[in-house]
Scaffold this active site. Structure first.
Site, PDB file in Angstrom:
ATOM      1  N   HIS A  92       0.740  -1.321  -0.096  1.00 33.88           N
ATOM      2  CA  HIS A  92       0.045  -0.192  -0.019  1.00 33.88           C
ATOM      3  C   HIS A  92       0.895   1.391  -0.059  1.00 33.88           C
ATOM      4  O   HIS A  92       0.220   2.289  -0.537  1.00 33.88           O
ATOM      5  CB  HIS A  92      -0.890  -0.005   1.222  1.00 33.88           C
ATOM      6  CG  HIS A  92      -0.497   0.385   2.697  1.00 33.88           C
ATOM      7  ND1 HIS A  92      -0.093  -0.472   3.756  1.00 33.88           N
ATOM      8  CD2 HIS A  92      -0.087   1.566   2.988  1.00 33.88           C
ATOM      9  CE1 HIS A  92       0.120   0.207   4.576  1.00 33.88           C
ATOM     10  NE2 HIS A  92       0.340   1.318   4.286  1.00 33.88           N
TER      11      HIS A  92
ATOM     12  N   GLY B 143       2.903   6.293   9.274  1.00 34.70           N
ATOM     13  CA  GLY B 143       4.331   6.501   9.086  1.00 34.70           C
ATOM     14  C   GLY B 143       4.992   5.424   9.203  1.00 34.70           C
ATOM     15  O   GLY B 143       6.320   4.992   8.765  1.00 34.70           O
TER      16      GLY B 143
ATOM     17  N   SER C 108       4.047   2.234   8.269  1.00 33.92           N
ATOM     18  CA  SER C 108       3.898   1.294   7.173  1.00 33.92           C
ATOM     19  C   SER C 108       4.819   0.735   6.518  1.00 33.92           C
ATOM     20  O   SER C 108       5.789   1.636   6.209  1.00 33.92           O
ATOM     21  CB  SER C 108       2.804   2.015   6.270  1.00 33.92           C
ATOM     22  OG  SER C 108       1.338   2.077   6.751  1.00 33.92           O
TER      23      SER C 108
END
Length: 853
Positions: A655, A801, A803
């Protein structure tokens, strides 16, 4: 003579090199003359027997003398210090080669010999003494001289305890007037404050051939630097003993601050010690350290006087970078503590907090709040431990409150109330082993209502009423979970506790008495539960046969055997599958071709992570997570995290690389990767920046459900690996991460929900959550490609942040594996809302196919 360097005092004489054992004597030319002198056969036999007996006796005595007598003796080295009260300190005393130093040292050594000769257990075994250093006397008689010495004894093993006792008794006798101790006639040196004890046996090992000794004197406004040998260009040497003597001007203390510190993580092998002395006296040791410390974790020491000794000892293997430290002097009067505290609330700390408090300190705080109020003190941090100290008695370093002594490390968040509007706290540190001390707050309260609109815990902490009987130990002493009436949404444990209903039958004993795991169906107690949910007799587990049909009854058995290949077995490079649960990189060759031990240079840490939080938490240490990567969008800064899996490839979340209207996140030229970064916007010499060559998101990634949320990134050029940039291990597809196991999350994401990103890399320890429980909590959105981790109580979680960053798991061999990739969550750090991570084991084959790793 230097007793630390002395070895054998004698050795057997070597054979005469001119004697040739190959020479043979020729027979005499006149045999008749020899016959006249010949002795009878019986006489010859007697002589031979006598000679043989004499030789045997001599050999026996020699062997006994050199072997048995020597084997029964041990070499003992004692260090000590004492004050000479009838001598003035001279500047030349700092130089051990000066005439003044040698003359005084000679007198001291002579007088020590005299003292030992009059002490029965010592006189027979004394070998000699050497004065190591001299310093200003200090104390009541500041014009005196303190002498630091070493004494050597050759002691029979059975007498070692008696000698130890005699040496540690300070060799002092009080005079009849009860005055000074250890007085001598006027024409001799007058000693007092004698301290003596055995040197740490690790410091006098005969294997320590590499010796270094340094001496420094700092002055007002000056800062000096000391470094371990070879630092920073090469690791420190093997079999090293190094010591640094540090001095300051009279009336000052030594302040020692380590800028870099990286030693082997086992103090039994390599270690550093700091002494409040100029010789290694164990009664004056301030700290013993090994492992890794970073600049943002203060490792700072302050002496009690104007001298300090630093020592470093290493063994023969596994050398590390070492350390660099700065030293300076601070005036005695600058180190203060205690005083009067007034008002409704305030804070106070131990001296030098959060660094280590000095030895030989005593200070008191007198707290006074308005009349009609009481005082309560809460400790936010409390670290006052010492080897050999019983925390119940607190006979050494301690904090006294209400006539009760406190010490140890379990008083964090403890509240202590008074029964009046005043309270006195007294802090005491002795002459050995210091710690970081405490940070505390005080507050006035109404004795009739100590916790307005809140629940009062048994330990006097106040918590929100909504936290009582919710299944969580919010008080810390579990008092908020006692005497509860369980609701329909809770499990009623047999031990009277109430726990959330969704914890039932999750495979974890949450009640403590296993009530939540009773009557859960499945296999019977005497049966083994296969991963395919079949039940077999427990006796069939580990019998060498695949009774489950998927091989799981033979996994993790003591005996390693070859099994038919299934999704749960480990496949070697030769395509044979073995039963061992996690054979990779455990130091044992389990595959016949050794492929389970190939490519094991990954996931190693030489220091132990400390507990903290990402959301609302503390910073990580520099180099603590060397596989952590910061992914920047060019011109915008940090956006996502990633993990190093070799010198060219990274793993992140799919993502993170999905395009939006403004930014083409799927394009390599959009990104730049920072490896070895610790502080955002402040790359150090350990940081490397790379552009990307390609990005490979998983082809089945679902942007609505976040299923298959994983992507690969190839750097445009390989990076050199170091202690700051190092790959994390990829787990085999068979690796099992069971519920309840601890894992770590790291990143520069938001430190609270809706907040801004962190500047310094953050870390958090969480635990793996059972998938069934997690699926219930998350409304059925969890797939087999996802795993859950967090603290269901809330307060600890990854956030925006983070991720793409790693979920790191440490196995029993201290090797770190990439268990998951930070994917998604319902908010950040909410109660009963764990973080969701991509399960890396499900993508092991795909990663290998694309990267070769």
């Amino acid at each position: 003579m230097d007793p630390l360097d002395s070895g054998m005092r004698y050795s057997p004489r070597a054979p005469d090199p001119e004697w040739d054992t190959s020479i043979q004597f020729l027979p005499a030319s006149d045999s008749k003359k020899l016959e006249k002198k010949r002795v009878g056969k019986v006489g010859i036999a007697i002589i031979v027997v006598i000679l043989a007996a004499v030789i045997a006796l001599i050999i026996g005595l020699v062997v006994w003398h050199f072997q048995y007598r020597r084997a029964q003796k041990v070499r003992k080295i004692y260090s000590g210090s004492m004050r000479i009260t009838n001598q003035m300190f001279q500047e030349d005393y700092e130089n051990p080669n000066s005439t003044a130093f040698r003359n005084l040292a000679f007198q001291v050594e002579k007088q020590l010999k005299s003292i030992y000769s009059k002490t029965a257990p010592l006189s027979k075994y004394y070998m000699g003494s050497t004065v190591q250093a001299l310093s200003e006397g200090g104390g009541a008689n500041e014009h005196s001289v303190t002498v630091y010495y070493l004494s050597e004894f050759n002691v029979p093993e059975e007498q070692a305890e008696a000698v130890d006792k005699a040496m540690t008794s300070r060799l002092q006798v009080s005079d009849s007037r009860g005055g000074r101790i250890g007085r001598r006639p006027v024409n001799t040196l007058q000693f007092e404050d004698i301290v003596s004890g055995a040197v740490d046996a690790r410091m006098v090992r005969t294997t320590l051939k590499n010796r270094h000794r340094y001496s420094y004197h700092t002055h007002k406004g000056r800062t000096g630097t000391l470094e371990s040998p070879g630092f920073p260009d090469t690791p420190y040497p093997s079999n090293l003993y190094a010591e640094w003597e540090l001095r300051a001007d009279v009336g000052n203390r030594i302040k020692l601050e380590f800028v870099n510190f990286n030693l082997e993580n086992d103090c039994g092998k390599d270690f550093m010690k700091v002494y409040d002395s100029l010789v290694a006296i164990e009664q004056r040791v301030m700290a013993e350290k090994c492992g890794y410390y970073a600049p943002n974790e203060p490792l700072t020491f302050i002496s009690s006087g104007n001298v300090m000794l630093v020592t470093l000892v290493t063994n023969e293997e596994r050398n590390f970078p070492g350390f660099r430290a700065q030293f300076s002097q601070v005036p005695q009067e600058d180190i203060v503590c205690g005083g009067q505290l007034m008002g409704l609330k305030g804070t106070f700390t131990s001296p030098n907090y959060p660094s280590y408090y000095p030895p030989v300190m005593k200070c008191s705080w007198d707290i006074k709040v308005p009349e009609g109020k009481y005082v309560k003190v809460q400790f936010n941090k409390f670290l006052m431990t010492e080897p050999g100290q019983a925390n119940k008695q607190c006979l050494k370093d301690s904090l006294e409150i209400n006539k009760t002594r406190l010490c140890g490390s379990k008083l964090q968040n403890t509240v202590i109330p008074s029964t009046s509007n005043t309270m006195t706290l007294t802090f005491i540190s002795d002459q050995s082993y210091v710690d970081r001390g405490f940070s505390a707050t005080y507050e006035a309260f109404d004795p009739s209502d100590p916790c307005p609109a809140k629940f009062k815990c048994a330990n006097n902490i106040c918590i929100n009423l909504s936290l009582k009987c919710d299944g969580w130990n919010d008080c810390g002493d579990n008092s908020d979970e006692k005497n509860c009436q369980c609701e329909d949404s809770q499990i009623s444990c047999k031990n009277s506790l109430c726990k959330p209903k969704f914890w039932q039958c999750d495979g974890v004993n949450d009640c403590g008495d296993n009530t939540d795991e009773d009557n859960c169906g499945g296999c019977k107690p005497d049966e083994f539960t296969c991963r395919n949910e079949r039940c077999i007799s427990a006796k069939k587990a580990c019998d060498g046969k695949d009774d489950c049909g998927d091989g799981t009854d033979e996994l993790g058995c003591t005996r390693n055997s070859v099994l038919p290949c299934t999704e749960y077995t480990y496949k070697c490079k030769d395509n044979k599958c073995i039963s061992k649960k996690s054979p990779e990189c455990d130091g044992e060759k389990d595959c016949e071709d050794g492929s389970d031990e190939a490519n094991c240079q990954c996931g190693t840490l030489e220091f132990v992570p400390r507990k903290s939080r990402i959301v609302g938490g503390d910073a990580a240490l520099e180099g603590e997570w060397p596989w952590q990567v910061s992914l920047h969008v060019k011109g915008q800064g940090h956006v996502c995290g990633a993990s190093v899996i070799n010198n060219r490839w990274l793993v992140t979340a799919a993502h993170c690389v999905q395009d939006d209207v403004k930014v083409k996140y799927s394009q390599p030229q959009t990104w730049e990767a920072y490896l070895g970064l610790h502080v955002q916007q402040k790359p150090s010499q350990n940081t490397l920046q790379r552009n990307l060559k390609q990005i490979i998101p998983h082809p089945q990634y679902n942007s609505y459900t976040f299923d298959n949320d994983i992507a690969l990134m190839e750097l445009d050029a390989p990076v050199p690996l170091s202690q700051y940039i190092w790959p994390i291990c990829l787990p085999p597809s068979t690796y099992d991460f069971p519920a309840g196991e601890s894992v770590w999350i790291t990143g520069w994401g938001a430190t609270r929900e809706g907040g801004s990103g962190a500047i310094v890399l953050q870390k958090a320890e969480v635990r793996i959550i059972n998938s069934t429980v997690c699926n219930q909590l998350m409304g059925g959105q969890i797939t087999s490609r996802m795993m859950c981790a967090g603290v269901l109580k809330g307060g600890v979680d990854a956030c925006q942040g983070d991720s793409g960053g790693p979920l790191s798991y440490k196995d029993s061999n201290n090797r770190q594996y990439l268990a998951g990739v930070v994917s998604w969550g319902d908010g950040c750090a909410r109660r009963n809302k764990p973080g969701i991570y991509t399960r890396v084991t499900e993508f092991r084959a795909w990663i290998k196919e694309k990267t070769g790793v």
